[in-house]
Design a protein around this motif. Sequence first.
Motif, PDB file in Angstrom:
ATOM      1  N   THR A 182       0.827  -1.201   0.000  1.00  0.00           N
ATOM      2  CA  THR A 182       0.000   0.000   0.000  1.00  0.00           C
ATOM      3  C   THR A 182       0.864   1.255   0.000  1.00  0.00           C
ATOM      4  O   THR A 182       0.637   2.196  -0.764  1.00  0.00           O
ATOM      5  N   ARG A 183       1.877   1.252   0.857  1.00  0.00           N
ATOM      6  CA  ARG A 183       2.745   2.441   0.972  1.00  0.00           C
ATOM      7  C   ARG A 183       3.487   2.742  -0.340  1.00  0.00           C
ATOM      8  O   ARG A 183       3.789   3.889  -0.637  1.00  0.00           O
ATOM      9  N   GLU A 184       3.754   1.718  -1.105  1.00  0.00           N
ATOM     10  CA  GLU A 184       4.460   1.916  -2.367  1.00  0.00           C
ATOM     11  C   GLU A 184       3.586   2.614  -3.405  1.00  0.00           C
ATOM     12  O   GLU A 184       4.099   3.194  -4.359  1.00  0.00           O
ATOM     13  N   GLN A 185       2.279   2.581  -3.194  1.00  0.00           N
ATOM     14  CA  GLN A 185       1.356   3.073  -4.220  1.00  0.00           C
ATOM     15  C   GLN A 185       0.671   4.386  -3.878  1.00  0.00           C
ATOM     16  O   GLN A 185       0.335   5.161  -4.779  1.00  0.00           O
ATOM     17  N   ILE A 186       0.452   4.658  -2.606  1.00  0.00           N
ATOM     18  CA  ILE A 186      -0.361   5.825  -2.242  1.00  0.00           C
ATOM     19  C   ILE A 186       0.509   7.049  -1.983  1.00  0.00           C
ATOM     20  O   ILE A 186       1.688   6.926  -1.663  1.00  0.00           O
ATOM     21  N   PRO A 187      -0.070   8.251  -2.105  1.00  0.00           N
ATOM     22  CA  PRO A 187       0.674   9.472  -1.760  1.00  0.00           C
ATOM     23  C   PRO A 187       1.041   9.488  -0.277  1.00  0.00           C
ATOM     24  O   PRO A 187       0.353   8.875   0.554  1.00  0.00           O
ATOM     25  N   HIS A 188       2.088  10.218   0.062  1.00  0.00           N
ATOM     26  CA  HIS A 188       2.529  10.279   1.464  1.00  0.00           C
ATOM     27  C   HIS A 188       1.526  11.009   2.353  1.00  0.00           C
ATOM     28  O   HIS A 188       1.613  10.936   3.579  1.00  0.00           O
ATOM     29  N   THR A 189       0.592  11.721   1.738  1.00  0.00           N
ATOM     30  CA  THR A 189      -0.389  12.490   2.513  1.00  0.00           C
ATOM     31  C   THR A 189      -1.560  11.636   2.999  1.00  0.00           C
ATOM     32  O   THR A 189      -2.382  12.109   3.785  1.00  0.00           O
ATOM     33  N   ILE A 190      -1.663  10.399   2.525  1.00  0.00           N
ATOM     34  CA  ILE A 190      -2.796   9.541   2.865  1.00  0.00           C
ATOM     35  C   ILE A 190      -2.472   8.672   4.077  1.00  0.00           C
ATOM     36  O   ILE A 190      -1.422   8.031   4.148  1.00  0.00           O
ATOM     37  N   LYS A 191      -3.392   8.648   5.044  1.00  0.00           N
ATOM     38  CA  LYS A 191      -3.221   7.797   6.224  1.00  0.00           C
ATOM     39  C   LYS A 191      -3.577   6.350   5.888  1.00  0.00           C
ATOM     40  O   LYS A 191      -4.381   6.088   4.995  1.00  0.00           O
ATOM     41  N   ILE A 192      -3.001   5.432   6.638  1.00  0.00           N
ATOM     42  CA  ILE A 192      -3.300   4.009   6.467  1.00  0.00           C
ATOM     43  C   ILE A 192      -3.987   3.497   7.730  1.00  0.00           C
ATOM     44  O   ILE A 192      -3.470   3.628   8.838  1.00  0.00           O
ATOM     45  N   GLU A 193      -5.170   2.895   7.545  1.00  0.00           N
ATOM     46  CA  GLU A 193      -5.901   2.260   8.642  1.00  0.00           C
ATOM     47  C   GLU A 193      -5.954   0.761   8.390  1.00  0.00           C
ATOM     48  O   GLU A 193      -6.132   0.318   7.248  1.00  0.00           O
ATOM     49  N   VAL A 194      -5.808  -0.019   9.454  1.00  0.00           N
ATOM     50  CA  VAL A 194      -5.847  -1.477   9.342  1.00  0.00           C
ATOM     51  C   VAL A 194      -6.851  -2.031  10.347  1.00  0.00           C
ATOM     52  O   VAL A 194      -6.869  -1.639  11.516  1.00  0.00           O
ATOM     53  N   GLU A 195      -7.670  -2.957   9.876  1.00  0.00           N
ATOM     54  CA  GLU A 195      -8.646  -3.631  10.737  1.00  0.00           C
ATOM     55  C   GLU A 195      -7.979  -4.821  11.427  1.00  0.00           C
ATOM     56  O   GLU A 195      -7.297  -5.623  10.784  1.00  0.00           O
ATOM     57  N   THR A 196      -8.180  -4.922  12.743  1.00  0.00           N
ATOM     58  CA  THR A 196      -7.618  -6.039  13.513  1.00  0.00           C
ATOM     59  C   THR A 196      -8.708  -6.685  14.357  1.00  0.00           C
ATOM     60  O   THR A 196      -9.681  -6.018  14.746  1.00  0.00           O
ATOM     61  N   ASP A 197      -8.523  -7.965  14.659  1.00  0.00           N
ATOM     62  CA  ASP A 197      -9.448  -8.608  15.605  1.00  0.00           C
ATOM     63  C   ASP A 197      -8.726  -9.400  16.685  1.00  0.00           C
ATOM     64  O   ASP A 197      -9.357 -10.097  17.480  1.00  0.00           O
ATOM     65  N   THR A 198      -7.387  -9.293  16.715  1.00  0.00           N
ATOM     66  CA  THR A 198      -6.607  -9.933  17.776  1.00  0.00           C
ATOM     67  C   THR A 198      -5.493  -8.989  18.226  1.00  0.00           C
ATOM     68  O   THR A 198      -5.089  -8.085  17.482  1.00  0.00           O
ATOM     69  N   LEU A 199      -4.974  -9.225  19.416  1.00  0.00           N
ATOM     70  CA  LEU A 199      -3.867  -8.416  19.921  1.00  0.00           C
ATOM     71  C   LEU A 199      -2.582  -8.670  19.122  1.00  0.00           C
ATOM     72  O   LEU A 199      -1.764  -7.760  18.969  1.00  0.00           O
ATOM     73  N   LYS A 200      -2.431  -9.876  18.584  1.00  0.00           N
ATOM     74  CA  LYS A 200      -1.272 -10.161  17.738  1.00  0.00           C
ATOM     75  C   LYS A 200      -1.282  -9.265  16.497  1.00  0.00           C
ATOM     76  O   LYS A 200      -0.241  -8.743  16.073  1.00  0.00           O
ATOM     77  N   GLN A 201      -2.483  -9.070  15.920  1.00  0.00           N
ATOM     78  CA  GLN A 201      -2.588  -8.197  14.751  1.00  0.00           C
ATOM     79  C   GLN A 201      -2.318  -6.744  15.130  1.00  0.00           C
ATOM     80  O   GLN A 201      -1.736  -5.989  14.347  1.00  0.00           O
ATOM     81  N   VAL A 202      -2.720  -6.343  16.327  1.00  0.00           N
ATOM     82  CA  VAL A 202      -2.405  -4.994  16.811  1.00  0.00           C
ATOM     83  C   VAL A 202      -0.888  -4.812  16.872  1.00  0.00           C
ATOM     84  O   VAL A 202      -0.354  -3.773  16.455  1.00  0.00           O
ATOM     85  N   GLU A 203      -0.172  -5.828  17.387  1.00  0.00           N
ATOM     86  CA  GLU A 203       1.292  -5.772  17.430  1.00  0.00           C
ATOM     87  C   GLU A 203       1.889  -5.619  16.032  1.00  0.00           C
ATOM     88  O   GLU A 203       2.829  -4.850  15.824  1.00  0.00           O
ATOM     89  N   GLU A 204       1.329  -6.353  15.056  1.00  0.00           N
ATOM     90  CA  GLU A 204       1.816  -6.257  13.679  1.00  0.00           C
ATOM     91  C   GLU A 204       1.616  -4.842  13.132  1.00  0.00           C
ATOM     92  O   GLU A 204       2.490  -4.304  12.437  1.00  0.00           O
ATOM     93  N   CYS A 205       0.476  -4.236  13.451  1.00  0.00           N
ATOM     94  CA  CYS A 205       0.186  -2.872  12.995  1.00  0.00           C
ATOM     95  C   CYS A 205       1.182  -1.879  13.595  1.00  0.00           C
ATOM     96  O   CYS A 205       1.659  -0.962  12.911  1.00  0.00           O
ATOM     97  N   LEU A 206       1.488  -2.050  14.867  1.00  0.00           N
ATOM     98  CA  LEU A 206       2.443  -1.161  15.524  1.00  0.00           C
ATOM     99  C   LEU A 206       3.833  -1.308  14.901  1.00  0.00           C
ATOM    100  O   LEU A 206       4.560  -0.325  14.738  1.00  0.00           O
ATOM    101  N   ALA A 207       4.185  -2.529  14.539  1.00  0.00           N
ATOM    102  CA  ALA A 207       5.486  -2.761  13.904  1.00  0.00           C
ATOM    103  C   ALA A 207       5.559  -2.090  12.532  1.00  0.00           C
ATOM    104  O   ALA A 207       6.644  -1.726  12.072  1.00  0.00           O
TER     105      ALA A 207
END
Length: 278
Positions: A182-207
């Motif tokens: 996603t980061r390779e394609q979108i402008p730097h001005t656009i925020k990225i949101e990710v949907e998670t349903d576990t704490l492990k996925q939250v850790e991945e998002c933070l990384a």
Amino acid sequence: MDKNLLRSRLQEFLTEDIGRGDLTSESIFSDTDSGCASLVAREECIAAGARRVAGEVFHVLNPRVSITNCVEDGTQLQPGDLLMTVAGPVIDLLKGERVALNLLQRLCGIATLTGKFVQAVEGTGVRVTDTRKTTPGMRMFEKYAVRAGGGSNHRFNLTDGVLIKDNHIAACGSIGETVRRTREQIPHTIKIEVETDTLKQVEECLACNVDIIMLDNMDTETMIRAVQMINGKALVEASGGVRLETVREIAETGVDIISIGALTHSALSCDIGMDWVE
């Protein structure tokens, strides 16, 4: 609301309802007959769309129709309160009645339900938003009503922002790879949101240093742990199965945003009528 799109949609609605003509009204009245009617609340509700939507229905039919006494969006109404008065050719008032009422009842219903959620989280600092779970063809109107009820809008459509959901991740293989592509394609001005349903996925998002982390269908205990893990490194959005009975508890977990599909997909239309004055 975009005025050109608004008028185009209203014309479509009127064409659907009127067809080749109002056989009943045109059989009874002539083009020179005039009258006046009031649109009145039959139950307690929050006003939405009186002037900008219902009033515009009559103006699309005939610009000579007079629209007065319009209540402002967001006004709390009681049974018997006036939303607006319309005056002009009887045929045009009767042709526009059903479409105007259908829209007004629907928008007031959404605004009223939104207002209840907003009131339930008052004082927490949490923003209540809608989702894309809207009626096809009605998104502009329904999201407008959410704002009239004190809520905020999430994405209007898929071009409004990046929201990486479970199926994006499943199809791509991992959160890290999905974010990288996603980061390779979108402008730097656009925020990225990710949907998670576990704490492990939250850790991945933070990384991955994503901007917004959605906690989807988590219980409140898990949400509290997730908010502690995130610790201000990203905005936190809660979503999934939010009810009036649970929204306060969710807000108190420390999330920043609560998105609620029910605002638009489950709101009941309000009882509003058009009463002939003269």
